[in-house]
Design an enzyme around this catalytic site. Sequence first.
Site, PDB file in Angstrom:
ATOM      1  N   HIS A 215       0.842  -1.208   0.000  1.00 50.31           N
ATOM      2  CA  HIS A 215       0.000   0.000   0.000  1.00 50.31           C
ATOM      3  C   HIS A 215       0.872   1.251   0.000  1.00 50.31           C
ATOM      4  O   HIS A 215       0.717   2.167   0.809  1.00 50.31           O
ATOM      5  CB  HIS A 215      -0.959  -0.004   1.218  1.00 50.31           C
ATOM      6  CG  HIS A 215      -1.958  -1.124   1.158  1.00 50.31           C
ATOM      7  ND1 HIS A 215      -3.007  -1.136   0.277  1.00 50.31           N
ATOM      8  CD2 HIS A 215      -2.057  -2.278   1.855  1.00 50.31           C
ATOM      9  CE1 HIS A 215      -3.719  -2.251   0.424  1.00 50.31           C
ATOM     10  NE2 HIS A 215      -3.157  -2.965   1.372  1.00 50.31           N
TER      11      HIS A 215
ATOM     12  N   ASP B 272      -8.983   4.636   3.765  1.00 53.40           N
ATOM     13  CA  ASP B 272      -8.056   5.581   3.128  1.00 53.40           C
ATOM     14  C   ASP B 272      -8.127   6.896   3.903  1.00 53.40           C
ATOM     15  O   ASP B 272      -9.227   7.422   4.109  1.00 53.40           O
ATOM     16  CB  ASP B 272      -8.494   5.852   1.680  1.00 53.40           C
ATOM     17  CG  ASP B 272      -8.412   4.600   0.833  1.00 53.40           C
ATOM     18  OD1 ASP B 272      -7.310   4.031   0.742  1.00 53.40           O
ATOM     19  OD2 ASP B 272      -9.452   4.190   0.279  1.00 53.40           O
TER      20      ASP B 272
HETATM   21  N1  LIG Z   1      -9.160  -2.815   6.376  1.00 58.68           N
HETATM   22  C1  LIG Z   1      -8.757  -3.971   5.905  1.00 58.68           C
HETATM   23  O1  LIG Z   1      -8.302  -4.838   6.648  1.00 58.68           O
HETATM   24  C2  LIG Z   1      -8.890  -4.267   4.430  1.00 58.68           C
HETATM   25  C3  LIG Z   1      -8.724  -5.595   3.996  1.00 58.68           C
HETATM   26  C4  LIG Z   1      -8.908  -5.842   2.643  1.00 58.68           C
HETATM   27  C5  LIG Z   1      -9.182  -4.809   1.753  1.00 58.68           C
HETATM   28  N2  LIG Z   1      -9.291  -3.532   2.236  1.00 58.68           N
HETATM   29  C6  LIG Z   1      -9.597  -2.403   1.319  1.00 58.68           C
HETATM   30  O2  LIG Z   1     -10.962  -2.463   0.928  1.00 58.68           O
HETATM   31  C7  LIG Z   1     -11.112  -1.737  -0.296  1.00 58.68           C
HETATM   32  C8  LIG Z   1     -12.021  -2.483  -1.253  1.00 58.68           C
HETATM   33  O3  LIG Z   1     -11.345  -3.641  -1.734  1.00 58.68           O
HETATM   34  P1  LIG Z   1     -12.080  -4.669  -2.732  1.00 58.68           P
HETATM   35  O4  LIG Z   1     -11.170  -5.830  -2.865  1.00 58.68           O
HETATM   36  O5  LIG Z   1     -13.477  -4.888  -2.322  1.00 58.68           O
HETATM   37  O6  LIG Z   1     -12.071  -3.828  -4.091  1.00 58.68           O
HETATM   38  P2  LIG Z   1     -12.993  -4.146  -5.355  1.00 58.68           P
HETATM   39  O7  LIG Z   1     -12.344  -3.506  -6.510  1.00 58.68           O
HETATM   40  O8  LIG Z   1     -13.334  -5.599  -5.414  1.00 58.68           O
HETATM   41  O9  LIG Z   1     -14.369  -3.371  -5.020  1.00 58.68           O
HETATM   42  C9  LIG Z   1     -14.446  -1.976  -4.873  1.00 58.68           C
HETATM   43  C10 LIG Z   1     -15.815  -1.488  -5.276  1.00 58.68           C
HETATM   44  O10 LIG Z   1     -15.823  -0.066  -5.101  1.00 58.68           O
HETATM   45  C11 LIG Z   1     -16.556   0.477  -6.179  1.00 58.68           C
HETATM   46  N3  LIG Z   1     -16.194   1.891  -6.344  1.00 58.68           N
HETATM   47  C12 LIG Z   1     -15.020   2.412  -6.801  1.00 58.68           C
HETATM   48  N4  LIG Z   1     -15.057   3.750  -6.763  1.00 58.68           N
HETATM   49  C13 LIG Z   1     -16.282   4.087  -6.285  1.00 58.68           C
HETATM   50  C14 LIG Z   1     -16.898   5.320  -5.996  1.00 58.68           C
HETATM   51  N5  LIG Z   1     -16.284   6.481  -6.218  1.00 58.68           N
HETATM   52  N6  LIG Z   1     -18.151   5.309  -5.503  1.00 58.68           N
HETATM   53  C15 LIG Z   1     -18.793   4.125  -5.264  1.00 58.68           C
HETATM   54  N7  LIG Z   1     -18.250   2.915  -5.503  1.00 58.68           N
HETATM   55  C16 LIG Z   1     -17.000   2.901  -6.002  1.00 58.68           C
HETATM   56  C17 LIG Z   1     -16.193  -0.375  -7.385  1.00 58.68           C
HETATM   57  O11 LIG Z   1     -17.129  -0.263  -8.443  1.00 58.68           O
HETATM   58  C18 LIG Z   1     -16.166  -1.763  -6.755  1.00 58.68           C
HETATM   59  O12 LIG Z   1     -17.421  -2.421  -6.852  1.00 58.68           O
HETATM   60  C19 LIG Z   1      -9.696  -1.516  -0.825  1.00 58.68           C
HETATM   61  O13 LIG Z   1      -9.322  -0.169  -0.571  1.00 58.68           O
HETATM   62  C20 LIG Z   1      -8.848  -2.455   0.013  1.00 58.68           C
HETATM   63  O14 LIG Z   1      -7.517  -1.991   0.168  1.00 58.68           O
HETATM   64  C21 LIG Z   1      -9.159  -3.249   3.551  1.00 58.68           C
END
Ligand SMILES: NC(=O)c1ccc[n+]([C@@H]2O[C@H](COP(=O)([O-])OP(=O)(O)OC[C@H]3O[C@@H](n4cnc5c(N)ncnc54)[C@H](O)[C@@H]3O)[C@@H](O)[C@H]2O)c1
Length: 367
Positions: free
Chosen positions: A95, A262
């Site tokens: 990241h 974020d």
């Molecule tokens: N906190 C944690 O422990 C942890 C663990 C895993 C992932 N994450 C984070 O979770 C987030 C999501 O990961 P993911 O694998 O589900 O990603 P992904 O790409 O599978 O899904 C993200 C979704 O967000 C949507 N999206 C993008 N921009 C958008 C906007 N402006 N408005 C509305 N929807 C929007 C996309 O269309 C998609 O459906 C990432 O930032 C990842 O780093 C955090």
Amino acid sequence: MRIGIAKEVKPAEGRVALLPNHVKQISSKHEVIVESDAGLLSGATNQDYVAAGAKIVNTAESLFSGSELIVKVKEILPVEFDYLKSDHIIFTNLHSAADRPQLDVLLERGLTSIAAEEIHQYGSPNCPLAGEIGALEGLRLTLASHGGTGRHFFPHYGAPACAAIVIGLGGVGRGALRTLLSLGVQVMGFDNYDGALFRSKLDWPQDNFTTHQLNELAALLPQADMIVNCVLWDKTRDDHLITREMLKTLKPTAVIVDVSCDTAGTIETCKPTSWDDPIYKVDGIRHFCVDNIPGATPVTASQGYGNALLPYVNDIADFGVLEALKRNPWLAKGLTTFNGLLTLKEAAQVQQRKHTDLSEILNSCSG
Ligand SMILES: NC(=O)c1ccc[n+]([C@@H]2O[C@H](COP(=O)([O-])OP(=O)(O)OC[C@H]3O[C@@H](n4cnc5c(N)ncnc54)[C@H](O)[C@@H]3O)[C@@H](O)[C@H]2O)c1
């Protein structure tokens, strides 16, 4: 090649990059070194690793100094910076766009680093876990005894179920939906991609799940007992879907679970937290923003993570990193730094650094 499995140093992080069953699948022509107790919280003892053919070393320093390819789960923390050498290949969730000090060191040492979060063709196996556990944590925080709105997750004698907003219906968001909808929560799903809304509704056709366009979000926020943010936010954006001003419209005891976490991203008031100190308040609203949620289920999470990394680890070890990058476009997508050059576009854009195209590196080096 000498492959090192490091012990995580992040608080409450018990995951390990490769378990003994993964080590058994690495060719015996390579040497696997494991930092003592690296797998303990994931259910794997030092003896299990030895039985799988690995060697145990007692300190992080000896692990890093004795390994060429180092596999980890979380980013490189400042206590690990001094161990990094120019001939290392670091393969972990970096990241780096959000972590300037780490990127400074990776570039300065001239080592090869690969972001594990970028390499998953079908989504990271840990993402659904983050959504599932994050949603469960949100439900715990809706209990009045934990400062929440006091609504149960299931409808009860005419009292409606608690209401959740889930934003971003990808790998993480679908995990959150799985937890919430299986328990009977009333869920409003949002995404900026119609296909994600459509597919979710196909998979969960029941009445307690509705899908919405983003322009409805502000009007629906006051109804929510919990908000779960799972958006993959474009790190170069400086606007937000939920601003600090909008917090005033929430129920005062509602909770925000920001899985994406974020800093000032989808949610203006978000900043990452840890399991040691997971919650903070802004204008009275609780924010849960733990950035290693799957670390809470290390025994489960390490299996999927290791399965995802293993084919790439084998290719890097068998063919060398450059040939492995050429053979695997998804691995190449994760290349972050190489010989002092930054190849990850997002990190270059966010931190306004010089970007080198991956093809320049792959074409200029042979072997
Ligand atoms: N906190 C944690 O422990 C942890 C663990 C895993 C992932 N994450 C984070 O979770 C987030 C999501 O990961 P993911 O694998 O589900 O990603 P992904 O790409 O599978 O899904 C993200 C979704 O967000 C949507 N999206 C993008 N921009 C958008 C906007 N402006 N408005 C509305 N929807 C929007 C996309 O269309 C998609 O459906 C990432 O930032 C990842 O780093 C955090």
